[in-house]
Design a protein around this motif. Structure first.
Motif, PDB file in Angstrom:
ATOM      1  N   ASP A 130     -22.967   9.591   0.114  1.00  0.00           N
ATOM      2  CA  ASP A 130     -22.638   8.463   1.008  1.00  0.00           C
ATOM      3  C   ASP A 130     -21.257   8.674   1.620  1.00  0.00           C
ATOM      4  O   ASP A 130     -21.047   8.454   2.813  1.00  0.00           O
ATOM      5  CB  ASP A 130     -22.643   7.143   0.219  1.00  0.00           C
ATOM      6  N   GLU A 131     -20.343   9.101   0.771  1.00  0.00           N
ATOM      7  CA  GLU A 131     -18.966   9.323   1.237  1.00  0.00           C
ATOM      8  C   GLU A 131     -18.932  10.426   2.308  1.00  0.00           C
ATOM      9  O   GLU A 131     -18.267  10.291   3.337  1.00  0.00           O
ATOM     10  CB  GLU A 131     -18.135   9.743   0.017  1.00  0.00           C
ATOM     11  N   LEU A 132     -19.700  11.472   2.075  1.00  0.00           N
ATOM     12  CA  LEU A 132     -19.745  12.572   3.050  1.00  0.00           C
ATOM     13  C   LEU A 132     -20.378  12.110   4.359  1.00  0.00           C
ATOM     14  O   LEU A 132     -19.925  12.476   5.447  1.00  0.00           O
ATOM     15  CB  LEU A 132     -20.543  13.757   2.476  1.00  0.00           C
ATOM     16  N   ASP A 133     -21.415  11.284   4.212  1.00  0.00           N
ATOM     17  CA  ASP A 133     -22.086  10.732   5.390  1.00  0.00           C
ATOM     18  C   ASP A 133     -21.093   9.929   6.236  1.00  0.00           C
ATOM     19  O   ASP A 133     -21.086  10.039   7.474  1.00  0.00           O
ATOM     20  CB  ASP A 133     -23.230   9.813   4.934  1.00  0.00           C
ATOM     21  N   LEU A 135     -17.920  10.334   6.384  1.00  0.00           N
ATOM     22  CA  LEU A 135     -17.018  11.297   7.052  1.00  0.00           C
ATOM     23  C   LEU A 135     -17.657  11.850   8.319  1.00  0.00           C
ATOM     24  O   LEU A 135     -17.000  11.963   9.366  1.00  0.00           O
ATOM     25  CB  LEU A 135     -16.705  12.465   6.105  1.00  0.00           C
ATOM     26  N   VAL A 136     -18.943  12.183   8.228  1.00  0.00           N
ATOM     27  CA  VAL A 136     -19.654  12.736   9.385  1.00  0.00           C
ATOM     28  C   VAL A 136     -19.716  11.695  10.500  1.00  0.00           C
ATOM     29  O   VAL A 136     -19.452  12.008  11.669  1.00  0.00           O
ATOM     30  CB  VAL A 136     -21.076  13.208   8.985  1.00  0.00           C
TER      31      VAL A 136
ATOM     32  N   ILE B 227     -20.647  19.322  13.366  1.00  0.00           N
ATOM     33  CA  ILE B 227     -20.999  17.987  12.861  1.00  0.00           C
ATOM     34  C   ILE B 227     -22.513  17.919  12.592  1.00  0.00           C
ATOM     35  O   ILE B 227     -22.956  17.387  11.572  1.00  0.00           O
ATOM     36  CB  ILE B 227     -20.562  16.897  13.856  1.00  0.00           C
ATOM     37  N   ALA B 230     -23.259  19.706   9.403  1.00  0.00           N
ATOM     38  CA  ALA B 230     -22.779  18.913   8.256  1.00  0.00           C
ATOM     39  C   ALA B 230     -23.754  17.762   7.974  1.00  0.00           C
ATOM     40  O   ALA B 230     -24.114  17.507   6.815  1.00  0.00           O
ATOM     41  CB  ALA B 230     -21.378  18.374   8.545  1.00  0.00           C
ATOM     42  N   ALA B 231     -24.199  17.091   9.048  1.00  0.00           N
ATOM     43  CA  ALA B 231     -25.135  15.967   8.868  1.00  0.00           C
ATOM     44  C   ALA B 231     -26.444  16.462   8.268  1.00  0.00           C
ATOM     45  O   ALA B 231     -27.025  15.813   7.382  1.00  0.00           O
ATOM     46  CB  ALA B 231     -25.386  15.296  10.211  1.00  0.00           C
ATOM     47  N   ILE B 234     -26.209  17.116   4.528  1.00  0.00           N
ATOM     48  CA  ILE B 234     -26.260  15.879   3.736  1.00  0.00           C
ATOM     49  C   ILE B 234     -27.705  15.371   3.652  1.00  0.00           C
ATOM     50  O   ILE B 234     -28.169  14.980   2.579  1.00  0.00           O
ATOM     51  CB  ILE B 234     -25.343  14.802   4.340  1.00  0.00           C
ATOM     52  N   ARG B 238     -29.835  14.942   0.264  1.00  0.00           N
ATOM     53  CA  ARG B 238     -30.425  13.662  -0.172  1.00  0.00           C
ATOM     54  C   ARG B 238     -31.896  13.843  -0.517  1.00  0.00           C
ATOM     55  O   ARG B 238     -32.370  13.332  -1.525  1.00  0.00           O
ATOM     56  CB  ARG B 238     -30.313  12.616   0.946  1.00  0.00           C
ATOM     57  N   VAL B 263     -19.494  20.623   3.724  1.00  0.00           N
ATOM     58  CA  VAL B 263     -19.407  19.557   4.727  1.00  0.00           C
ATOM     59  C   VAL B 263     -17.955  19.370   5.144  1.00  0.00           C
ATOM     60  O   VAL B 263     -17.633  19.307   6.326  1.00  0.00           O
ATOM     61  CB  VAL B 263     -20.012  18.245   4.181  1.00  0.00           C
ATOM     62  N   ARG B 264     -17.058  19.322   4.150  1.00  0.00           N
ATOM     63  CA  ARG B 264     -15.630  19.119   4.475  1.00  0.00           C
ATOM     64  C   ARG B 264     -15.102  20.283   5.305  1.00  0.00           C
ATOM     65  O   ARG B 264     -14.320  20.081   6.232  1.00  0.00           O
ATOM     66  CB  ARG B 264     -14.830  18.953   3.181  1.00  0.00           C
ATOM     67  N   LEU B 267     -16.106  19.888   8.807  1.00  0.00           N
ATOM     68  CA  LEU B 267     -15.438  18.788   9.514  1.00  0.00           C
ATOM     69  C   LEU B 267     -13.941  19.030   9.703  1.00  0.00           C
ATOM     70  O   LEU B 267     -13.258  18.225  10.318  1.00  0.00           O
ATOM     71  CB  LEU B 267     -15.654  17.467   8.762  1.00  0.00           C
TER      72      LEU B 267
END
Lengths: 148, 312
Positions: A130-133, A135-136, B227, B230-231, B234, B238, B263-264, B267
């Motif tokens: 959730d936290e990463l989401d 950030l995105v 981006i 990265a999305a 995630i 999930r 991801v970091r 970004l």
């Protein structure tokens, strides 16, 4: 009252014959025949396509396919009607899924030749995702603003 | 024992000894400072191959010529238990490596073949992707020499077009980097490192580095693409998390920290600069070793004689 026979599900390791380990050549041919005919057949009907084979051989083969969970069967008088439980595509899909599961399990121990985008993630990590989401999303908003 | 058999045993034993020594040194260095360095996948791969490559280099370019030049012809020599044990160790590691690599290649080959029969081909740019109805939310490159990109329909459905394009660009980067062959090479390394925590740690670090490098190759410096990737990471993470509850065998390969790191990194305001490989030193040493060892062949042969006689 007789209880209906238990219908086993196909085992994960099964695959079709030749290039399909797990099934004998005759089992694969019979299964292909049933797929091609597209309806339920008795042993007698199947034998019309395999005239060189004895009735009992085909009966054993069909019974084996049924026990492997690949065929459905219904009583019709004194005989059984057999039809495939899955389409060809569904069966191969199940097999591939089984291979993937095996490979992913093995990939944990670095024994599979498989590059995956994301490897399995533990249940405890929902909050982090959730936290990463967030950030995105923030980055998307920032990019949108700078483009305006 | 005939001289040919002795020669074979000597080569195997020297390979076993050198590979064992290099594995030990690597394990010590790894526990020291080496593990803390930010190494690229190429450097990590070179480290993983070092015991096998170094062992083969010493056995074939130093021990073999020294033995052939200095060993009296037709001399029948009894071999001691130490040499036999080292040769046996080399044979065991060779056999285990063959089994590991063969098993991995076979299971990947089976999947590769079955995917070809059941998949629906999807063209994303120039890259063909085989979409499968799978329970697992997987996007992967399968196969060793010949490779396919497979994706489960769940992932295709979960990602936007842009995200899925980046996912496939990531997998295409693995294909062009031949990462599966590199993985196979690591599995086929006949050394004791495969059984040590250092070997497992190196393999995990290599995988993580290869993933990050594929991310960088796929997305490049373009903010939008970074981006999107990265999305997508995630989203797939999930989906994997949900599938993981039904697949307990997968719970070992937890990589959310890795997903978070990736991801970091994607970004970050400026993508990390590529630095040159730090492989020239070891490569130069490997190339020079055969030439540098020529004056010491006599000494090497004496060492081999000592090894042959040890414990006899």
């Amino acid at each position: 009252m007789s209880t209906p026979p238990r219908r086993p599900r196909p085992t994960v390791g099964l695959a079709l014959a030749g290039t399909r380990p797990g099934l004998g050549p005759l089992e694969a041919e019979v299964l292909e025949h049933l797929w091609n005919r597209g309806r339920a057949l008795t042993v007698r009907h199947v034998q019309l396509a395999f005239p060189a084979l004895a009735y009992t051989t085909l009966m054993t083969t069909l019974d084996r396919l049924y026990r492997k969970g690949l065929l459905e069967r219904r009583r019709r008088g004194r005989a059984f009607d057999y039809e495939p439980r899955l389409t060809r595509a569904e069966l191969v899909g199940e097999l591939v899924s089984g291979h993937v599961t095996d490979l992913l399990a093995a990939a944990g121990a670095s024994t599979a030749v498989l590059s995956t985008l994301v490897r399995a993630v533990g249940r405890r990590d929902a909050a982090l995702l959730d936290e990463l989401d967030a950030l995105v999303q923030a980055e998307r908003t920032r990019l949108g603003r700078s483009e305006e | 024992m005939s001289s040919a058999v002795t020669l074979g045993l000597v080569v195997l034993a020297v390979f076993g000894l050198a590979s064992l020594g290099l594995s030990g040194l690597l394990a010590i260095a790894w526990r020291g400072r080496l593990a803390q360095l930010g190494l690229s996948s190429a450097e990590l791969l070179a480290l993983r191959l070092l015991p096998t490559g170094g062992g083969a280099l010493v056995a074939l370019t130093v021990a073999l010529p020294a033995f052939l030049l200095y060993e009296p012809a037709q001399e029948i020599e009894a071999v001691g238990p130490v040499l036999l044990s080292l040769a046996a160790l080399a044979l065991v590691t060779l056999a285990a490596a063959l089994v590991r690599a063969g098993r991995a290649q076979r299971s990947a080959g089976r999947l590769f073949r079955d995917c070809g029969r059941s998949a629906r081909l999807l063209l994303t740019g120039a890259t063909p992707v085989e979409v499968l109805d799978l329970e697992e939310p997987i996007v992967a490159v399968v196969g060793g020499w010949r490779q396919r990109i497979i994706a489960s329909r769940r992932v295709v459905a979960a990602c936007s077009d842009d995200e899925f394009r980046q996912v496939i660009a990531h997998e295409a980067a693995h294909v062009s980097a031949r990462d599966n062959l590199k993985l196979l090479a690591q599995l086929g390394c006949p050394d004791v490192l495969a059984w040590l925590p250092t070997g497992r740690s190196l393999a995990a670090r290599w995988r993580a580095a290869a993933e990050r490098e594929a991310d960088e190759t796929a997305a490049g410096p373009d903010r939008q693409r970074r981006i999107a990737l990265a999305a997508a990471l995630i989203k797939v993470a999930r989906l994997s998390r949900r599938a993981g509850s039904d697949l307990p065998t997968l719970s070992l390969s937890v990589a959310v920290d890795d997903v978070a790191g990736r991801v970091r990194a994607l970004l970050e305001p400026s993508p990390p600069a590529r630095r040159p490989l730090r492989l020239w030193g070891p490569v130069a040493a490997a190339l020079l070793l055969p030439a540098l060892s020529v004056p010491f062949y006599g000494l090497v042969h004496e060492g081999i004689e000592l090894l042959v006689a040890l414990g006899r």
